[in-house]
Design a protein around this motif. Structure first.
Motif, mmCIF file in Angstrom:
data_model
loop_
_atom_site.group_PDB
_atom_site.id
_atom_site.type_symbol
_atom_site.label_atom_id
_atom_site.label_comp_id
_atom_site.label_asym_id
_atom_site.label_seq_id
_atom_site.Cartn_x
_atom_site.Cartn_y
_atom_site.Cartn_z
ATOM 1 N N SER A 269 -1.499 8.488 1.196
ATOM 2 C CA SER A 269 -1.822 9.219 2.424
ATOM 3 C C SER A 269 -2.735 8.387 3.314
ATOM 4 O O SER A 269 -3.545 7.576 2.840
ATOM 5 N N GLU A 270 -2.612 8.614 4.587
ATOM 6 C CA GLU A 270 -3.437 7.903 5.569
ATOM 7 C C GLU A 270 -4.893 8.330 5.435
ATOM 8 O O GLU A 270 -5.196 9.511 5.240
ATOM 9 N N ASP A 271 -5.834 7.361 5.538
ATOM 10 C CA ASP A 271 -7.247 7.714 5.473
ATOM 11 C C ASP A 271 -7.782 7.990 6.879
ATOM 12 O O ASP A 271 -7.043 7.962 7.869
ATOM 13 N N ALA A 272 -9.084 8.243 6.954
ATOM 14 C CA ALA A 272 -9.686 8.629 8.228
ATOM 15 C C ALA A 272 -9.627 7.512 9.260
ATOM 16 O O ALA A 272 -9.692 7.764 10.470
ATOM 17 N N ASP A 273 -9.518 6.256 8.816
ATOM 18 C CA ASP A 273 -9.480 5.110 9.729
ATOM 19 C C ASP A 273 -8.061 4.706 10.114
ATOM 20 O O ASP A 273 -7.865 3.660 10.741
ATOM 21 N N GLY A 274 -7.071 5.516 9.702
ATOM 22 C CA GLY A 274 -5.696 5.175 10.032
ATOM 23 C C GLY A 274 -5.136 4.067 9.167
ATOM 24 O O GLY A 274 -4.182 3.383 9.566
ATOM 25 N N ARG A 275 -5.702 3.878 7.984
ATOM 26 C CA ARG A 275 -5.230 2.851 7.047
ATOM 27 C C ARG A 275 -4.489 3.524 5.896
ATOM 28 O O ARG A 275 -4.740 4.690 5.561
ATOM 29 N N VAL A 276 -3.572 2.792 5.279
ATOM 30 C CA VAL A 276 -2.784 3.331 4.181
ATOM 31 C C VAL A 276 -2.584 2.248 3.133
ATOM 32 O O VAL A 276 -2.517 1.052 3.460
ATOM 33 N N ARG A 277 -2.555 2.644 1.879
ATOM 34 C CA ARG A 277 -2.323 1.698 0.786
ATOM 35 C C ARG A 277 -0.875 1.794 0.325
ATOM 36 O O ARG A 277 -0.340 2.894 0.166
ATOM 37 N N ILE A 278 -0.276 0.632 0.108
ATOM 38 C CA ILE A 278 1.099 0.561 -0.358
ATOM 39 C C ILE A 278 1.167 -0.368 -1.561
ATOM 40 O O ILE A 278 0.233 -1.138 -1.822
ATOM 41 N N ARG A 279 2.259 -0.292 -2.272
ATOM 42 C CA ARG A 279 2.498 -1.181 -3.398
ATOM 43 C C ARG A 279 3.845 -1.873 -3.206
ATOM 44 O O ARG A 279 4.851 -1.209 -2.891
ATOM 45 N N LEU A 280 3.829 -3.198 -3.387
ATOM 46 C CA LEU A 280 5.023 -4.012 -3.227
ATOM 47 C C LEU A 280 5.333 -4.715 -4.542
ATOM 48 O O LEU A 280 4.417 -5.110 -5.277
ATOM 49 N N ALA A 281 6.616 -4.876 -4.835
ATOM 50 C CA ALA A 281 7.038 -5.665 -5.997
ATOM 51 C C ALA A 281 7.231 -7.107 -5.539
ATOM 52 O O ALA A 281 8.007 -7.389 -4.632
ATOM 53 N N ALA A 282 6.474 -8.036 -6.138
ATOM 54 C CA ALA A 282 6.492 -9.432 -5.702
ATOM 55 C C ALA A 282 6.729 -10.355 -6.884
ATOM 56 O O ALA A 282 6.426 -10.013 -8.034
ATOM 57 N N SER A 283 7.255 -11.537 -6.594
ATOM 58 C CA SER A 283 7.417 -12.549 -7.623
ATOM 59 C C SER A 283 6.054 -13.157 -7.948
ATOM 60 O O SER A 283 5.080 -12.989 -7.193
ATOM 61 N N ASN A 284 5.973 -13.889 -9.049
ATOM 62 C CA ASN A 284 4.686 -14.436 -9.497
ATOM 63 C C ASN A 284 4.072 -15.404 -8.493
ATOM 64 O O ASN A 284 2.866 -15.581 -8.450
ATOM 65 N N GLY A 285 4.902 -16.046 -7.666
ATOM 66 C CA GLY A 285 4.358 -16.972 -6.681
ATOM 67 C C GLY A 285 3.737 -16.297 -5.483
ATOM 68 O O GLY A 285 2.994 -16.934 -4.722
ATOM 69 N N PHE A 286 4.022 -15.026 -5.287
ATOM 70 C CA PHE A 286 3.484 -14.207 -4.202
ATOM 71 C C PHE A 286 3.817 -14.759 -2.814
ATOM 72 O O PHE A 286 3.087 -14.511 -1.853
#
Length: 323
Positions: A269-286
């Protein structure tokens, strides 16, 4: 030919319920043609037509008046063995699509017929014709415009139909640009974006490719190793592989649509500052995560794991040193 198996009352009703729409759709049809279509003796068709002519819906007085019954062109029926319904009851009162609604559906069917897996195009054309005839008004002539995906779709359709592989160049936000060799399985659309689901030969795994990131699409010389029957395609567009690492990123909500296709799960959910946390699936090299942060300067911050933060820091330090 005599009717060897007379119908019971319930079966007669079921037969009439499919016969009447058929007669309406064909407008004028011979007894012989109708009998062939339903695989029944001609005499059964004649008896059914005679029964239709005494069927209807009573009026407000609960008595049958003129116009409350179906009617047929009797002279044509008796002299030429042709069936033409001249009066329809209740069916005409059913809600019908407006001309605009029919035009919208026809446009969608035209686009659907262009997909590689839309094998029964004759059925689609037949449905389009029925929509045109069944609309409450004259449906507009619709032509779906050509766009940049049409050439790629035609090539993919050719590869699928011929059981051939597909080759193309691909550049994506999580992958380095380069040639790809795949067995095409299915094309899907989400909103205005089109995706190819395919078996990637180099990675030996199911992969999803956006058509607008594909170039130089061509049918490969080799036969496809995998088909749609050999691979279980999940409902989600993007899947994690065994070597992927989940990276937590915080970014402003306005940037969320740019990465929505690649989320490993739903965004927080969006926080008070309009920021949101997400999770991405990435390879080990990023590499993909580094490009994401570089493409959203000041708007995206990697939170976890430490190795992903270190990769972003190393990229930034190298960029500063180059200056």
């Amino acid at each position: 030919m005599a009717d060897q198996h007379p119908l019971q009352a319930q079966d007669k009703l079921a037969f009439l319920l499919v016969l009447v729409p058929y007669l309406i759709d064909h407008e004028r049809v011979s007894v012989a043609e109708a009998a062939r279509h339903f695989g029944v003796p001609e005499q059964r068709i004649r008896r059914a037509v005679e029964l239709i002519a005494v069927s209807g819906v009573p009026g407000e007085t609960m008595q049958y008046q003129h116009g409350d019954l179906f009617d047929i062109a009797w002279d044509d029926f008796e002299q030429n063995d042709m069936i033409v319904l001249t009066n329809l009851v209740a069916i005409d009162d059913a809600p019908r699509l407006s001309a605009r609604e029919a035009s919208a559906l026809i446009a969608g069917l035209q686009y659907l017929s262009a997909l590689p897996e839309a094998a029964d195009r004759d059925a689609i054309r037949s449905l389009m014709a029925k929509l045109s005839r069944g609309a409450g008004g004259a449906a507009s002539n619709v032509a779906v415009g050509q766009d940049l995906h049409d050439a790629a779709l035609a090539t993919i359709r050719s590869a699928v139909a011929g059981g051939r592989g597909l080759a193309f160049d691909y550049v994506g936000p999580r992958t380095q640009g380069g040639p790809r060799r795949v067995d095409p399985l299915r094309v899907e659309s989400i909103d205005t974006d089109w995706y190819l689901r395919a078996w990637d030969l180099d990675r030996q795994a199911l992969r999803t490719f956006r058509l607008d990131r594909m170039s130089n699409v061509r049918v490969d010389d080799r036969a496809a190793e995998k088909s749609i029957d050999d691979v279980v395609i999940p409902d989600t567009l993007f899947q994690q592989s065994g070597g992927d690492v989940i990276v937590t990123v915080e970014l402003d909500c306005s940037s969320l649509p740019l990465v929505a296709d690649y989320l490993a799960d739903t965004a927080d959910s969006e926080d008070a500052d309009g920021r949101v946390r997400i999770r991405l699936a990435a390879s080990n090299g990023f590499d993909g995560v580094v490009r994401l942060v570089a493409g959203l300067p000041g708007r995206a911050v990697v939170l976890d794991p430490p190795a992903a933060r270190a990769a972003v820091r190393a990229f930034a330090e190298a960029a500063l040193a180059a200056d």
